[in-house]
Design a protein around this motif. Structure first.
Motif, short mmCIF file in Angstrom:
data_model
loop_
_atom_site.label_atom_id
_atom_site.label_comp_id
_atom_site.label_asym_id
_atom_site.label_seq_id
_atom_site.Cartn_x
_atom_site.Cartn_y
_atom_site.Cartn_z
N TYR A 62 0.82 -1.20 0.00
CA TYR A 62 0.00 0.00 0.00
C TYR A 62 0.87 1.26 0.00
CZ TYR A 62 -3.16 3.63 1.65
OH TYR A 62 -3.86 4.80 1.78
N THR A 63 1.84 1.31 0.89
CA THR A 63 2.70 2.48 1.00
C THR A 63 3.51 2.69 -0.28
OG1 THR A 63 2.83 2.22 3.40
CG2 THR A 63 4.53 3.56 2.36
N THR A 64 4.00 1.63 -0.86
CA THR A 64 4.76 1.75 -2.11
C THR A 64 3.89 2.35 -3.21
OG1 THR A 64 6.15 -0.12 -1.49
CG2 THR A 64 6.12 0.49 -3.82
N GLY A 65 2.65 1.94 -3.29
CA GLY A 65 1.73 2.50 -4.29
C GLY A 65 1.53 4.00 -4.09
N ARG A 66 1.38 4.41 -2.85
CA ARG A 66 1.21 5.85 -2.55
C ARG A 66 2.46 6.64 -2.92
NH1 ARG A 66 0.11 6.96 3.09
NH2 ARG A 66 -0.36 9.05 2.33
N ILE A 67 3.62 6.07 -2.61
CA ILE A 67 4.88 6.75 -2.94
C ILE A 67 5.07 6.81 -4.45
CG2 ILE A 67 7.39 6.60 -2.76
CD1 ILE A 67 6.83 5.32 0.09
N GLU A 68 4.73 5.73 -5.13
CA GLU A 68 4.84 5.71 -6.59
C GLU A 68 3.95 6.78 -7.22
OE1 GLU A 68 4.82 2.39 -10.14
OE2 GLU A 68 3.43 2.11 -8.47
N ASP A 69 2.73 6.93 -6.73
CA ASP A 69 1.83 7.96 -7.24
C ASP A 69 2.38 9.37 -7.00
OD1 ASP A 69 0.05 6.00 -8.07
OD2 ASP A 69 -1.30 6.25 -6.34
N ALA A 70 2.91 9.61 -5.80
CA ALA A 70 3.48 10.92 -5.48
C ALA A 70 4.69 11.23 -6.36
CB ALA A 70 3.86 10.98 -4.00
N CYS A 71 5.54 10.25 -6.56
CA CYS A 71 6.71 10.43 -7.43
C CYS A 71 6.28 10.77 -8.85
CB CYS A 71 7.58 9.17 -7.44
SG CYS A 71 8.57 8.93 -5.97
N GLN A 72 5.30 10.05 -9.35
CA GLN A 72 4.83 10.26 -10.72
C GLN A 72 4.31 11.68 -10.90
OE1 GLN A 72 1.41 10.29 -12.15
NE2 GLN A 72 2.33 10.43 -14.16
N LEU A 73 3.59 12.17 -9.93
CA LEU A 73 3.04 13.52 -10.01
C LEU A 73 4.13 14.59 -10.08
CD1 LEU A 73 0.08 13.38 -7.48
CD2 LEU A 73 -0.08 13.78 -9.95
N LEU A 74 5.27 14.32 -9.44
CA LEU A 74 6.33 15.31 -9.35
C LEU A 74 7.51 15.05 -10.30
CD1 LEU A 74 6.12 15.72 -5.52
CD2 LEU A 74 5.41 17.37 -7.25
N GLY A 75 7.38 14.05 -11.17
CA GLY A 75 8.42 13.80 -12.16
C GLY A 75 9.66 13.12 -11.62
N ILE A 76 9.51 12.38 -10.54
CA ILE A 76 10.62 11.60 -9.99
C ILE A 76 10.31 10.14 -10.26
CG2 ILE A 76 11.86 10.94 -7.88
CD1 ILE A 76 10.96 13.69 -6.72
N LYS A 77 11.24 9.41 -10.82
CA LYS A 77 11.00 8.00 -11.14
C LYS A 77 11.31 7.14 -9.92
CE LYS A 77 12.22 4.28 -14.31
NZ LYS A 77 10.91 3.79 -14.55
N LEU A 78 10.34 6.34 -9.51
CA LEU A 78 10.59 5.34 -8.49
C LEU A 78 11.15 4.12 -9.20
CD1 LEU A 78 10.48 4.27 -5.61
CD2 LEU A 78 8.07 3.66 -5.99
N GLN A 79 12.46 3.96 -9.12
CA GLN A 79 13.13 2.86 -9.82
C GLN A 79 12.74 1.50 -9.23
OE1 GLN A 79 14.93 2.97 -12.50
NE2 GLN A 79 15.72 5.04 -12.63
N ASP A 80 12.68 1.44 -7.89
CA ASP A 80 12.38 0.17 -7.24
C ASP A 80 12.13 0.39 -5.76
OD1 ASP A 80 12.02 -2.60 -6.91
OD2 ASP A 80 13.90 -3.11 -7.92
N HIS A 81 11.54 -0.58 -5.14
CA HIS A 81 11.46 -0.68 -3.69
C HIS A 81 12.00 -2.06 -3.39
CE1 HIS A 81 8.87 -0.53 0.23
NE2 HIS A 81 10.14 -0.81 0.46
N ILE A 82 13.07 -2.11 -2.63
CA ILE A 82 13.75 -3.37 -2.35
C ILE A 82 13.69 -3.66 -0.86
CG2 ILE A 82 15.94 -4.63 -2.48
CD1 ILE A 82 16.64 -2.70 -4.85
#
Length: 138
Positions: free
Chosen positions: A99-119
């Protein structure tokens, strides 16, 4: 914490999952509590910084996407990799991790930062959201 010492290395390129896992495992793979770090990269995947975002308990860490985005934007990161450990050595993501990764991915996308991975790393294993097709380039 060795992550902070290592982030000063010049010309360190973290372009593959193996290079990121190797870079981070020695420092937080053996930690007694969960820790979430953000690895920040420039457009050429050169390391520009690593920040501890939150330290948690034996079984969890709570994090806000805002904390991660703020750090990434302050460093002018083109992309980030989230790293956190599971002291239990079970690297399967929890429902909260997903759930948290999805929220972070959405926030990154909105601001033009690529979430490369969550490991998620442990002493001997890792789990990559990207490798398991749990991140989506939108």
């Amino acid at each position: 914490v060795c992550l902070y010492k290592m982030h000063d290395e010049k010309n360190l390129r973290l372009a593959t999952i193996d290079s990121v896992v190797e870079y981070c495992r020695a420092c937080i793979g053996f930690a007694a509590e969960e820790e979430l770090h953000v690895v920040m990269l420039d457009a050429s995947c050169q390391l520009i910084g690593v920040e501890l975002i939150q330290r948690g308990s034996l079984t969890g860490v709570t994090v806000s996407p805002r904390d991660i985005i703020t750090v990434a934007m302050n460093k002018k990161a083109a992309s980030i990799v989230l790293i956190h450990n599971h002291p239990s050595c079970n690297t399967k993501p929890s429902d909260a991790d997903i759930y948290t990764t999805g929220r972070i991915e959405d926030a990154c996308q909105l601001l033009g930062i690529k979430l490369q991975d969550h490991i998620i790393i442990s002493k001997s294993e890792y789990f990559s959201f990207r490798e398991h097709r749990m991140l989506f380039d939108k």
